[in-house]
Design a protein around this motif. Structure first.
Motif, short mmCIF file in Angstrom:
data_model
loop_
_atom_site.label_atom_id
_atom_site.label_comp_id
_atom_site.label_asym_id
_atom_site.label_seq_id
_atom_site.Cartn_x
_atom_site.Cartn_y
_atom_site.Cartn_z
N SER A 64 0.83 -1.20 0.00
CA SER A 64 0.00 0.00 0.00
C SER A 64 0.87 1.25 0.00
O SER A 64 2.09 1.19 0.13
CB SER A 64 -0.90 0.00 1.24
OG SER A 64 -0.11 0.23 2.40
N SER A 65 0.20 2.39 -0.12
CA SER A 65 0.92 3.67 -0.11
C SER A 65 1.69 3.87 1.19
O SER A 65 2.70 4.57 1.22
CB SER A 65 -0.06 4.81 -0.29
OG SER A 65 -0.70 4.75 -1.53
N PHE A 66 1.18 3.26 2.25
CA PHE A 66 1.82 3.40 3.56
C PHE A 66 2.73 2.22 3.86
O PHE A 66 3.11 2.01 5.01
CB PHE A 66 0.75 3.56 4.63
CG PHE A 66 -0.15 4.73 4.38
CD1 PHE A 66 -1.41 4.56 3.83
CD2 PHE A 66 0.28 6.02 4.65
CE1 PHE A 66 -2.24 5.65 3.58
CE2 PHE A 66 -0.53 7.12 4.40
CZ PHE A 66 -1.79 6.93 3.87
N SER A 67 3.05 1.46 2.80
CA SER A 67 4.01 0.35 2.88
C SER A 67 3.52 -0.86 3.65
O SER A 67 4.32 -1.69 4.08
CB SER A 67 5.36 0.83 3.45
OG SER A 67 5.94 1.77 2.57
N GLY A 68 2.21 -0.97 3.84
CA GLY A 68 1.68 -2.21 4.34
C GLY A 68 1.79 -3.28 3.27
O GLY A 68 1.55 -3.00 2.09
N THR A 69 2.15 -4.50 3.64
CA THR A 69 2.41 -5.54 2.65
C THR A 69 1.61 -6.80 2.90
O THR A 69 1.24 -7.12 4.04
CB THR A 69 3.90 -5.91 2.61
OG1 THR A 69 4.31 -6.35 3.92
CG2 THR A 69 4.76 -4.72 2.19
N ASN A 70 1.35 -7.53 1.83
CA ASN A 70 0.76 -8.86 1.88
C ASN A 70 1.55 -9.77 0.95
O ASN A 70 1.95 -9.33 -0.13
CB ASN A 70 -0.71 -8.85 1.44
CG ASN A 70 -1.59 -8.07 2.37
OD1 ASN A 70 -1.93 -6.93 2.10
ND2 ASN A 70 -1.94 -8.68 3.49
N TYR A 71 1.74 -11.01 1.36
CA TYR A 71 2.46 -11.99 0.54
C TYR A 71 1.67 -13.29 0.45
O TYR A 71 1.00 -13.69 1.40
CB TYR A 71 3.83 -12.31 1.15
CG TYR A 71 4.80 -11.18 1.15
CD1 TYR A 71 4.91 -10.32 2.25
CD2 TYR A 71 5.65 -10.96 0.07
CE1 TYR A 71 5.82 -9.28 2.25
CE2 TYR A 71 6.56 -9.92 0.07
CZ TYR A 71 6.64 -9.08 1.16
OH TYR A 71 7.55 -8.05 1.17
N ALA A 72 1.81 -13.95 -0.68
CA ALA A 72 1.31 -15.31 -0.78
C ALA A 72 2.15 -16.19 0.14
O ALA A 72 3.36 -15.97 0.29
CB ALA A 72 1.43 -15.80 -2.22
N ASP A 73 1.52 -17.18 0.73
CA ASP A 73 2.25 -18.07 1.64
C ASP A 73 3.45 -18.72 0.96
O ASP A 73 4.48 -18.95 1.59
CB ASP A 73 1.31 -19.16 2.18
CG ASP A 73 0.31 -18.61 3.18
OD1 ASP A 73 -0.70 -19.30 3.43
OD2 ASP A 73 0.52 -17.50 3.72
N SER A 74 3.31 -19.01 -0.33
CA SER A 74 4.35 -19.73 -1.05
C SER A 74 5.63 -18.91 -1.24
O SER A 74 6.68 -19.48 -1.56
CB SER A 74 3.84 -20.17 -2.42
OG SER A 74 3.42 -19.04 -3.17
N VAL A 75 5.55 -17.58 -1.03
CA VAL A 75 6.75 -16.75 -1.26
C VAL A 75 7.23 -16.06 0.01
O VAL A 75 8.27 -15.39 -0.02
CB VAL A 75 6.50 -15.70 -2.36
CG1 VAL A 75 5.99 -16.38 -3.63
CG2 VAL A 75 5.55 -14.61 -1.90
#
Length: 117
Positions: free
Chosen positions: A52-63
């Protein structure tokens, strides 16, 4: 309109690293989320990581633990650092930008990542 230009794909051996870049241009007002998706042959497109613009992140479990997404807001660019690559990471990687106020998604042209010995 928003234009997304990707770079950095290629062929790498298992265990190697690649860094993808995606530069956004055009009407980028309200583009609050950028990310990477991938699509392997015969499979559906899936989320890899987003930020996000505020650097919140989400990742797939596989990576998780292998890939890192980051962004440079001054350059309107998002990066995907991919380490410890595996053959199952082979896919076309697409940059995505989401204009959250309208729910509009924009896509890059895709860049091929091949992990093979």
């Amino acid at each position: 309109q928003v234009q997304l230009v990707e770079s950095g794909g290629g062929l790498v051996r298992p265990g190697g690293s690649l860094r993808l870049s995606c530069a956004a241009s055009g009407n980028i007002f309200g583009i609050n989320v950028m990310g990477w998706y991938r699509q392997a042959p015969g499979k559906e497109r899936e989320l890899v990581a987003r930020i996000s613009s505020f650097s919140g992140t989400n990742y797939a479990d596989s990576v998780k633990g292998r890939f890192t997404i980051s962004r440079d807001n001054a350059k309107n660019t998002v990066y995907l650092q991919m380490d410890s690559l595996k053959p199952e990471d082979t896919a076309v990687y697409y940059c995505n930008a989401l204009r959250t106020i309208t729910g509009t998604n924009y896509w890059g042209q895709g860049t091929q990542v091949t992990v093979s010995s």
